[in-house]
Write a protein that holds these residues in place. Structure first.
Motif, PDB file in Angstrom:
ATOM      1  N   VAL A 164       0.834  -1.203   0.000  1.00  0.00           N
ATOM      2  CA  VAL A 164       0.000   0.000   0.000  1.00  0.00           C
ATOM      3  C   VAL A 164       0.873   1.258   0.000  1.00  0.00           C
ATOM      4  CG1 VAL A 164      -1.704   1.319   1.306  1.00  0.00           C
ATOM      5  CG2 VAL A 164      -1.945  -1.158   1.092  1.00  0.00           C
ATOM      6  N   VAL A 165       1.929   1.246   0.820  1.00  0.00           N
ATOM      7  CA  VAL A 165       2.843   2.394   0.856  1.00  0.00           C
ATOM      8  C   VAL A 165       3.463   2.638  -0.517  1.00  0.00           C
ATOM      9  CG1 VAL A 165       5.054   3.215   1.782  1.00  0.00           C
ATOM     10  CG2 VAL A 165       3.372   2.193   3.309  1.00  0.00           C
ATOM     11  N   GLY A 166       3.946   1.573  -1.158  1.00  0.00           N
ATOM     12  CA  GLY A 166       4.538   1.716  -2.484  1.00  0.00           C
ATOM     13  C   GLY A 166       3.549   2.209  -3.513  1.00  0.00           C
ATOM     14  N   LEU A 167       2.315   1.707  -3.445  1.00  0.00           N
ATOM     15  CA  LEU A 167       1.281   2.124  -4.394  1.00  0.00           C
ATOM     16  C   LEU A 167       0.957   3.606  -4.230  1.00  0.00           C
ATOM     17  CD1 LEU A 167      -0.870   1.508  -6.517  1.00  0.00           C
ATOM     18  CD2 LEU A 167      -2.376   0.735  -4.675  1.00  0.00           C
ATOM     19  N   ILE A 168       0.805   4.056  -2.984  1.00  0.00           N
ATOM     20  CA  ILE A 168       0.467   5.458  -2.731  1.00  0.00           C
ATOM     21  C   ILE A 168       1.600   6.380  -3.175  1.00  0.00           C
ATOM     22  CG2 ILE A 168       0.032   7.159  -0.916  1.00  0.00           C
ATOM     23  CD1 ILE A 168      -1.441   4.964   0.625  1.00  0.00           C
ATOM     24  N   ILE A 169       2.833   6.030  -2.806  1.00  0.00           N
ATOM     25  CA  ILE A 169       3.971   6.877  -3.180  1.00  0.00           C
ATOM     26  C   ILE A 169       4.144   6.914  -4.694  1.00  0.00           C
ATOM     27  CG2 ILE A 169       6.464   7.171  -3.007  1.00  0.00           C
ATOM     28  CD1 ILE A 169       6.328   6.000  -0.221  1.00  0.00           C
ATOM     29  N   SER A 170       3.968   5.760  -5.343  1.00  0.00           N
ATOM     30  CA  SER A 170       4.080   5.710  -6.807  1.00  0.00           C
ATOM     31  C   SER A 170       3.072   6.633  -7.461  1.00  0.00           C
ATOM     32  CB  SER A 170       3.875   4.276  -7.305  1.00  0.00           C
ATOM     33  OG  SER A 170       4.856   3.410  -6.793  1.00  0.00           O
ATOM     34  N   ARG A 171       1.838   6.591  -6.985  1.00  0.00           N
ATOM     35  CA  ARG A 171       0.776   7.410  -7.578  1.00  0.00           C
ATOM     36  C   ARG A 171       1.027   8.898  -7.344  1.00  0.00           C
ATOM     37  NH1 ARG A 171      -1.772   9.853 -10.278  1.00  0.00           N
ATOM     38  NH2 ARG A 171      -3.974   9.732 -10.884  1.00  0.00           N
ATOM     39  N   LEU A 172       1.600   9.242  -6.186  1.00  0.00           N
ATOM     40  CA  LEU A 172       1.815  10.648  -5.850  1.00  0.00           C
ATOM     41  C   LEU A 172       3.048  11.231  -6.532  1.00  0.00           C
ATOM     42  CD1 LEU A 172       1.000  10.661  -2.022  1.00  0.00           C
ATOM     43  CD2 LEU A 172      -0.449  11.505  -3.894  1.00  0.00           C
ATOM     44  N   THR A 173       4.069  10.420  -6.759  1.00  0.00           N
ATOM     45  CA  THR A 173       5.341  10.962  -7.240  1.00  0.00           C
ATOM     46  C   THR A 173       5.614  10.722  -8.721  1.00  0.00           C
ATOM     47  OG1 THR A 173       6.559   8.932  -6.641  1.00  0.00           O
ATOM     48  CG2 THR A 173       6.357  10.662  -4.962  1.00  0.00           C
ATOM     49  N   PHE A 174       4.897   9.779  -9.356  1.00  0.00           N
ATOM     50  CA  PHE A 174       5.226   9.461 -10.747  1.00  0.00           C
ATOM     51  C   PHE A 174       4.865  10.624 -11.672  1.00  0.00           C
ATOM     52  CE2 PHE A 174       4.216   7.822 -14.967  1.00  0.00           C
ATOM     53  CZ  PHE A 174       5.394   7.178 -15.272  1.00  0.00           C
TER      54      PHE A 174
END
Length: 282
Positions: A265-275
């Motif tokens: 979940v952490v990776g998914l959220i960070i990916s969506r916010l920073t990509f």
């Protein structure tokens, strides 16, 4: 407004998924055209398992604790190498690959097409699932046929292996996408990502047996997903008596699942916010 915010308006969710599935084949072909990537993320765990089993296996099978069954060095190191392969296929491979594509203009060109970030993510994660599965299969065949490691014979163990492997691979992939935003150039991508992956391997029970590490270092390692992936693999490939060497005295597969889901979940959220197709500071 960036391409990231415009892309969803161009494609419906169903079209985005279809585009992503078609892109998996393209990503796999690109992966196989890079000998360096194949070596460091595909063959590296196999070579390391062969090396460790040769260096530490000269005395034959041995017990690693009082009252524990004797095991070969290859069997002891196999779980850690499987976990390391998952990390290398997902986190290291994707982080460096996406950073390079950002630097050479590939992402900028893709941002000018109807391709959405969702489709791009599906393509990358699909490539990781395919290549990671092949890598694990080759490693298991090598361990079983060449090194003589006894593999599980019961369905329950293989089901445990399957969910730890898939969950770990998905978690590593999303974290790789997230970390790809850190390197500011293609030159710095390897310098940023590889040391992180290497340190995690050393403290997570890949190159050194986890129970031999100081308690404080084990606690630090447990903050990251690789230690939990390695623990899940040990639960599959080591005899049940070896669970007594773990910090909790048990394999704690429920804890493995929870830790990996949290990091997913952490990776998914960070990916969506920073990509971004293009770095904002470029």
């Amino acid at each position: 407004m960036t391409a990231l915010t415009l892309a969803p308006a161009r494609l419906s969710p169903m079209h985005a998924v279809r585009h992503g599935i078609r892109r998996i084949g393209f990503e796999i072909r690109g992966y196989t055209r890079s000998p360096e990537t194949i070596f460091f993320t595909f063959l590296f765990p196999i070579l390391m398992l062969a090396l460790f089993s040769t260096v530490f296996g000269g005395d034959g099978d041995q017990s690693y604790g009082q009252g524990l069954p004797a095991l070969s060095a290859a069997q002891m190191y196999l779980p850690g190498m499987l976990a390391a392969g998952v990390l290398l296929s997902g986190l290291q491979n994707l982080a460096i690959d996406i950073a390079l594509e950002r630097h050479d203009g590939t992402l900028k060109r893709l941002g000018g097409t109807p391709l959405s970030p969702v489709s791009y993510f599906i393509g990358k994660i699909g490539q990781v699932l395919v290549t990671g599965t092949v890598q694990a299969a080759v490693l298991l065949v090598f361990a079983g046929l060449v090194l003589g490691v006894p593999l599980p014979s019961d369905v329950e163990s293989w089901l445990t292996f399957a969910w730890v492997f898939v969950l770990g691979l998905a978690t590593s992939a999303f974290l790789g996408i997230a970390i790809s935003a850190i390197p500011r150039s293609a030159r710095s991508a390897s310098a940023v990502v590889i040391p992180v992956a290497l340190v995690l391997q050393f403290i997570s029970g890949v190159y050194m047996f986890f129970w031999l590490l100081p308690a404080w270092l084990q606690n630090v390692a447990n903050l990251f997903p690789l230690a939990w992936m390695a623990k899940g693999m040990r639960a599959v490939f080591l005899p049940p008596e070896y669970a007594t060497l773990e910090q909790s005295g048990a394999w704690d597969l429920g804890g493995v699942a929870i830790a990996l889901l949290i990091w997913l979940v952490v990776g998914l959220i960070i990916s969506r916010l920073t990509f971004r197709w293009i770095r904002r500071d470029a």
